[in-house]
Design an enzyme around this catalytic site. Structure first.
Site, PDB file in Angstrom:
ATOM      1  N   ARG A 116       0.869  -1.181   0.000  1.00 56.44           N
ATOM      2  CA  ARG A 116       0.000   0.000   0.000  1.00 56.44           C
ATOM      3  C   ARG A 116       0.902   1.226   0.000  1.00 56.44           C
ATOM      4  NH1 ARG A 116      -5.342   1.502   3.452  1.00 56.44           N
ATOM      5  NH2 ARG A 116      -6.100  -0.080   1.988  1.00 56.44           N
ATOM      6  N   HIS A 143      -7.347   0.405  -6.463  1.00 55.45           N
ATOM      7  CA  HIS A 143      -7.559  -0.412  -5.261  1.00 55.45           C
ATOM      8  C   HIS A 143      -8.229  -1.717  -5.710  1.00 55.45           C
ATOM      9  CE1 HIS A 143      -7.812  -1.456  -1.192  1.00 55.45           C
ATOM     10  NE2 HIS A 143      -8.664  -0.563  -0.720  1.00 55.45           N
ATOM     11  N   GLN A 146     -10.148  -4.179  -3.284  1.00 50.09           N
ATOM     12  CA  GLN A 146     -11.439  -3.626  -2.882  1.00 50.09           C
ATOM     13  C   GLN A 146     -12.487  -3.914  -3.956  1.00 50.09           C
ATOM     14  OE1 GLN A 146     -12.176  -1.673   0.065  1.00 50.09           O
ATOM     15  NE2 GLN A 146     -14.205  -2.234  -0.643  1.00 50.09           N
ATOM     16  N   ASP A 238     -17.437   7.040  -1.782  1.00 49.79           N
ATOM     17  CA  ASP A 238     -16.134   6.906  -1.102  1.00 49.79           C
ATOM     18  C   ASP A 238     -15.758   8.284  -0.566  1.00 49.79           C
ATOM     19  OD1 ASP A 238     -13.597   6.103  -0.270  1.00 49.79           O
ATOM     20  OD2 ASP A 238     -12.725   6.102  -2.278  1.00 49.79           O
ATOM     21  N   CYS A 278     -16.504   1.766   0.514  1.00 46.95           N
ATOM     22  CA  CYS A 278     -15.363   0.883   0.809  1.00 46.95           C
ATOM     23  C   CYS A 278     -14.897   1.003   2.252  1.00 46.95           C
ATOM     24  CB  CYS A 278     -14.214   1.190  -0.144  1.00 46.95           C
ATOM     25  SG  CYS A 278     -13.651   2.897  -0.027  1.00 46.95           S
ATOM     26  N   ARG A 306     -13.858  -8.672   1.941  1.00 41.74           N
ATOM     27  CA  ARG A 306     -12.422  -8.452   1.692  1.00 41.74           C
ATOM     28  C   ARG A 306     -11.648  -9.709   2.112  1.00 41.74           C
ATOM     29  NH1 ARG A 306     -10.353  -3.309   1.472  1.00 41.74           N
ATOM     30  NH2 ARG A 306      -8.505  -4.432   0.780  1.00 41.74           N
TER      31      ARG A 306
HETATM   32  N1   CP Z   1     -11.344  -0.165   2.382  1.00 43.52           N
HETATM   33  C1   CP Z   1     -10.073  -0.260   2.808  1.00 43.52           C
HETATM   34  O1   CP Z   1      -9.143  -0.528   2.043  1.00 43.52           O
HETATM   35  O2   CP Z   1      -9.933  -0.063   4.139  1.00 43.52           O
HETATM   36  P1   CP Z   1      -8.543   0.141   4.909  1.00 43.52           P
HETATM   37  O3   CP Z   1      -7.960   1.444   4.404  1.00 43.52           O
HETATM   38  O4   CP Z   1      -8.890   0.202   6.355  1.00 43.52           O
HETATM   39  O5   CP Z   1      -7.630  -1.002   4.577  1.00 43.52           O
HETATM   40  N1  NVA Z   2     -10.133   6.482  -1.802  1.00 48.24           N
HETATM   41  C1  NVA Z   2      -9.746   6.147  -0.448  1.00 48.24           C
HETATM   42  C2  NVA Z   2      -9.982   4.707  -0.188  1.00 48.24           C
HETATM   43  C3  NVA Z   2      -9.644   4.243   1.202  1.00 48.24           C
HETATM   44  C4  NVA Z   2      -9.795   2.757   1.379  1.00 48.24           C
HETATM   45  C5  NVA Z   2      -8.286   6.498  -0.234  1.00 48.24           C
HETATM   46  O1  NVA Z   2      -7.483   6.266  -1.150  1.00 48.24           O
HETATM   47  O2  NVA Z   2      -7.952   7.012   0.834  1.00 48.24           O
END
Ligand code: CP
Ligand code: NVA
Length: 322
Positions: A116, A143, A146, A238, A278, A306
């Site tokens: 990440r 993502h 997700q 989101d 999400c 997930r």
């Molecule tokens: N939706 C999601 O990816 O959540 P986190 O950022 O908590 O991993």
């Molecule tokens: N769009 C958001 C998703 C978090 C899971 C971000 O990138 O922060």
């Protein structure tokens, strides 16, 4: 150009950097494995023959996470293996040593890497240097894990994906990009309403449009949230400000004010419309508590999936053939 419709190749050993890295058939294969694992896990909270015994995952996280970290780690343990959590602070990829050198070290220690990071190119560099699977656990561009869980949740909820109307309201961001690619490839009618200035990447729109055309779906992008949600099976929203964009939070709150998913927008969609997010949610901003905690909400089913879908993915990428 790859259309995403090339014949299915074995998934074993592959990377997942973009949701478009899996063809529609390959997505269905992951769903099939995930559904079987989910059924077994819900029946007994364990797997009789764990398929990834003593396999290991390194998880590089440069951003906060609840769902992604816990579901990958718990998933690996449930499958018989384990996961090692690492942060940019203690590894220092790109600072203490290059991203490629981190990859060359990790491939000697573990079976796969989850990353990440804000900059998508870092995940691409890591995957290019590593000869083990690299899974994108969120970048500012995509993502994919997700999206797989979300489309699996849609299939579970509606019993079909073909022709399902999925209306995303908000930022044309990472979550939208991956959702559009997976849902379009499964024949859904994907729609997006975004404020001017917050459009998705045109390359993703082009790719999703090609996939949709080949798979019986469609993609429509506009600015009018009420028009976009009319008749939708699901409204997806989101955060208005993604991780890494915190300096823009005030201006985004103004730009997105008319894009809140509350009772009024749900009423414009119709009584059939379900709601997805999400998470984490910013209650009172992109979604109201009334909607998130109400009967339309699928948010915690998405979150739970997930776990199951990533387990399906891990078994497909790492499992022994046959
Ligand atoms: N939706 C999601 O990816 O959540 P986190 O950022 O908590 O991993
Ligand atoms: N769009 C958001 C998703 C978090 C899971 C971000 O990138 O922060």
């Amino acid at each position: 150009m790859e259309t995403g419709l090339e014949p299915a190749r074995p998934l074993r050993g592959r990377d997942l950097l973009s949701a478009g890295d899996l063809s529609p058939d390959e997505v269905r294969r992951v769903f099939g494995t995930a559904a079987a694992l989910k059924a077994e896990f819900l029946a007994s909270r364990r797997h009789a023959r764990p398929p990834l015994v003593r396999r290991t995952l390194a998880m590089l996280f440069e951003r906060p996470s609840l769902r992604t970290r816990v579901t990958f780690e718990a998933g690996m343990i449930q499958l018989g293996g384990g996961a090692i959590q690492l942060t940019s602070g203690n590894v220092g990829w790109g600072v203490r040593e290059s991203v490629a050198d981190v990859a060359r070290n990790l491939q000697g220690f573990v079976d796969a890497i989850v990353i990440r990071t804000g900059v998508h190119q870092i995940a691409v560099e890591l995957a290019a240097a590593a000869d083990i699977p690299v899974i994108n656990a969120l970048t500012l561009h995509e993502h994919p894990c997700q999206a797989l869980a979300d489309v699996f949740t849609l299939r579970e909820t509606f019993g079909r994906l073909d022709g399902l109307v999925v209306a995303f309201v908000g930022d044309g961001n990472n979550v939208f990009h991956s959702l559009a690619l997976v849902a379009a490839g499964q024949g859904a009618q994907v729609r997006l309403a975004h404020p001017p200035g917050y459009a998705p990447d045109p390359a993703i729109v082009d790719r999703a449009t090609v996939l949709a055309a080949a798979c019986g779906g469609s993609l429509v992008v506009g600015h009018d949230a009420r028009a976009i949600v009319a008749g939708a099976d699901v409204i997806y929203t989101d955060a208005w400000t993604s991780m890494g964009q915190e300096a823009e939070a005030d201006e985004r709150r103004v730009a997105f004010a008319a894009y809140q998913v509350g009772e009024a927008l749900c009423a414009a969609a119709g009584p059939q419309a379900r709601v997805m997010h999400c998470l984490p949610a910013h209650r009172g901003e992109e979604i109201t508590s009334e909607v998130m905690d109400g009967p339309r909400s699928l948010v915690f089913q998405q979150s739970e999936n997930r776990l199951h879908v990533q387990k399906g993915l891990l078994v497909e990428l790492l499992g022994d053939p046959g």
